[in-house]
Design a protein around this motif. Structure first.
Motif, mmCIF file in Angstrom:
data_model
loop_
_atom_site.group_PDB
_atom_site.id
_atom_site.type_symbol
_atom_site.label_atom_id
_atom_site.label_comp_id
_atom_site.label_asym_id
_atom_site.label_seq_id
_atom_site.Cartn_x
_atom_site.Cartn_y
_atom_site.Cartn_z
ATOM 1 N N TRP A 201 0.844 -1.200 0.000
ATOM 2 C CA TRP A 201 0.000 0.000 0.000
ATOM 3 C C TRP A 201 0.883 1.255 0.000
ATOM 4 O O TRP A 201 0.638 2.190 -0.764
ATOM 5 C CB TRP A 201 -0.937 -0.002 1.211
ATOM 6 N N PHE A 202 1.900 1.265 0.857
ATOM 7 C CA PHE A 202 2.804 2.419 0.895
ATOM 8 C C PHE A 202 3.562 2.558 -0.429
ATOM 9 O O PHE A 202 3.747 3.662 -0.926
ATOM 10 C CB PHE A 202 3.779 2.317 2.069
ATOM 11 N N LYS B 42 14.505 1.557 4.657
ATOM 12 C CA LYS B 42 14.434 1.996 6.045
ATOM 13 C C LYS B 42 13.143 2.777 6.323
ATOM 14 O O LYS B 42 12.483 2.570 7.344
ATOM 15 C CB LYS B 42 15.657 2.844 6.372
ATOM 16 N N LYS B 43 12.769 3.640 5.397
ATOM 17 C CA LYS B 43 11.539 4.413 5.562
ATOM 18 C C LYS B 43 10.316 3.505 5.496
ATOM 19 O O LYS B 43 9.363 3.681 6.261
ATOM 20 C CB LYS B 43 11.445 5.501 4.497
ATOM 21 N N LEU B 44 10.329 2.522 4.611
ATOM 22 C CA LEU B 44 9.218 1.585 4.498
ATOM 23 C C LEU B 44 9.027 0.809 5.805
ATOM 24 O O LEU B 44 7.901 0.618 6.259
ATOM 25 C CB LEU B 44 9.453 0.632 3.326
ATOM 26 N N CYS C 234 5.584 1.058 8.181
ATOM 27 C CA CYS C 234 4.838 -0.135 8.602
ATOM 28 C C CYS C 234 4.768 -0.222 10.123
ATOM 29 O O CYS C 234 3.724 -0.574 10.685
ATOM 30 C CB CYS C 234 5.467 -1.391 8.011
ATOM 31 N N TYR C 235 5.853 0.126 10.789
ATOM 32 C CA TYR C 235 5.879 0.131 12.253
ATOM 33 C C TYR C 235 4.851 1.116 12.818
ATOM 34 O O TYR C 235 4.076 0.786 13.716
ATOM 35 C CB TYR C 235 7.287 0.492 12.741
ATOM 36 N N TYR C 236 4.834 2.338 12.281
ATOM 37 C CA TYR C 236 3.891 3.336 12.769
ATOM 38 C C TYR C 236 2.455 2.954 12.452
ATOM 39 O O TYR C 236 1.545 3.193 13.263
ATOM 40 C CB TYR C 236 4.215 4.721 12.220
ATOM 41 N N ALA C 237 2.208 2.360 11.302
ATOM 42 C CA ALA C 237 0.857 1.899 10.973
ATOM 43 C C ALA C 237 0.400 0.843 11.980
ATOM 44 O O ALA C 237 -0.744 0.870 12.455
ATOM 45 C CB ALA C 237 0.821 1.346 9.548
#
Length: 92
Positions: A10-11, A20-22, A26-29
């Motif tokens: 989705w991102f 790293k950003k991905l 996912c962690y924040y989601a």
């Protein structure tokens, strides 16, 4: 329940992203979904690594990109309106 790879897709449907950003998106989601709805968005575990949170399943999938951008891709999974709200908020 969706997988961490579904959330990553989705991102990635929004555009290319560094690995790293991905991982962090996912962690924040996952964190926001747990906080707002009392349960996980995806079942895969997240570990504390030196450079931040990492879902090992996601790492294995995209490790070959190293520091390069992971290209955008289509997201074939349907998310609920609540899930989309969280994903949009995290992405923005």
């Amino acid at each position: 329940m969706k997988s961490v790879l579904d959330v990553a897709d989705w991102f990635l449907s929004k555009g290319s992203i560094k690995h790293k950003k991905l991982q962090k998106l996912c962690y924040y989601a996952q964190a926001w979904h747990c906080a707002l709805y009392g349960g996980p968005l995806f079942p895969e575990r997240i570990e504390a690594w030196v450079h931040g949170p990492v879902a090992p399943a996601l790492y294995s999938e995209y490790a070959s990109y190293g520091w390069d951008d992971i290209p955008s891709k289509e997201c074939a999974v349907q998310f609920t309106d609540d899930e989309i709200d969280i994903l949009n908020a995290v992405y923005n």
